[in-house]
Motif scaffolding. Structure first.
Motif, PDB file in Angstrom:
ATOM      1  N   LEU A   1      95.427  -3.610  -6.221  1.00 41.04           N
ATOM      2  CA  LEU A   1      95.447  -2.160  -6.021  1.00 41.04           C
ATOM      3  C   LEU A   1      96.762  -1.698  -5.408  1.00 41.04           C
ATOM      4  O   LEU A   1      97.318  -0.661  -5.799  1.00 41.04           O
ATOM      5  N   ALA A   2      97.260  -2.461  -4.447  1.00 38.17           N
ATOM      6  CA  ALA A   2      98.542  -2.111  -3.830  1.00 38.17           C
ATOM      7  C   ALA A   2      99.672  -2.198  -4.858  1.00 38.17           C
ATOM      8  O   ALA A   2     100.573  -1.350  -4.875  1.00 38.17           O
ATOM      9  N   TYR A   3      99.648  -3.195  -5.702  1.00 42.89           N
ATOM     10  CA  TYR A   3     100.657  -3.336  -6.758  1.00 42.89           C
ATOM     11  C   TYR A   3     100.656  -2.111  -7.673  1.00 42.89           C
ATOM     12  O   TYR A   3     101.693  -1.509  -7.932  1.00 42.89           O
ATOM     13  N   PHE A   4      99.474  -1.757  -8.162  1.00 40.29           N
ATOM     14  CA  PHE A   4      99.385  -0.608  -9.049  1.00 40.29           C
ATOM     15  C   PHE A   4      99.751   0.687  -8.330  1.00 40.29           C
ATOM     16  O   PHE A   4     100.416   1.552  -8.887  1.00 40.29           O
TER      17      PHE A   4
ATOM     18  N   THR B   1      96.773   2.843  -3.271  1.00 41.72           N
ATOM     19  CA  THR B   1      97.385   2.177  -2.126  1.00 41.72           C
ATOM     20  C   THR B   1      96.469   2.240  -0.907  1.00 41.72           C
ATOM     21  O   THR B   1      96.302   1.240  -0.195  1.00 41.72           O
ATOM     22  N   ILE B   2      95.849   3.375  -0.676  1.00 44.29           N
ATOM     23  CA  ILE B   2      94.922   3.513   0.458  1.00 44.29           C
ATOM     24  C   ILE B   2      93.703   2.618   0.259  1.00 44.29           C
ATOM     25  O   ILE B   2      93.253   1.950   1.195  1.00 44.29           O
ATOM     26  N   ALA B   3      93.159   2.588  -0.957  1.00 44.35           N
ATOM     27  CA  ALA B   3      92.008   1.723  -1.238  1.00 44.35           C
ATOM     28  C   ALA B   3      92.365   0.255  -1.030  1.00 44.35           C
ATOM     29  O   ALA B   3      91.578  -0.518  -0.469  1.00 44.35           O
ATOM     30  N   GLY B   4      93.565  -0.140  -1.458  1.00 37.52           N
ATOM     31  CA  GLY B   4      94.008  -1.517  -1.241  1.00 37.52           C
ATOM     32  C   GLY B   4      94.167  -1.835   0.233  1.00 37.52           C
ATOM     33  O   GLY B   4      93.818  -2.926   0.682  1.00 37.52           O
ATOM     34  N   ALA B   5      94.674  -0.894   1.004  1.00 32.58           N
ATOM     35  CA  ALA B   5      94.843  -1.108   2.440  1.00 32.58           C
ATOM     36  C   ALA B   5      93.495  -1.250   3.144  1.00 32.58           C
ATOM     37  O   ALA B   5      93.324  -2.108   4.014  1.00 32.58           O
TER      38      ALA B   5
END
Length: 69
Positions: free
Chosen positions: A20-23, A38-42
């Motif tokens: 998720l952070a990559y995308f 990015t927030i979901a990945g964090a």
């Protein structure tokens, strides 16, 4: 905080968080979708590293084995 996330669940969360952070940071950078990813990945990464998930706590789910530290 009560640890309710098991080892397998933590590994899956870290893999999903990195994807998720990559995308969010590279593919969809600068857009609302990128910020959301990015927030979901964090959030996933923090819950994996802490070993605790608030949603699991609310739903009464525990994937951690009793003998795990």
């Amino acid at each position: 905080m009560f640890n309710n996330v098991g080892t397998g669940d933590r590994i899956i969360r870290l893999i999903l968080a990195s994807a998720l952070a990559y995308f969010g940071l590279l593919i969809y950078s600068g857009s609302a979708l990128g910020i959301g990813l990015t927030i979901a990945g964090a959030v996933l990464a923090i819950s994996a590293l802490a070993g605790s998930c608030m949603l699991y706590g609310l739903l009464g789910i525990n994937t951690r084995k009793p003998q795990q530290n």
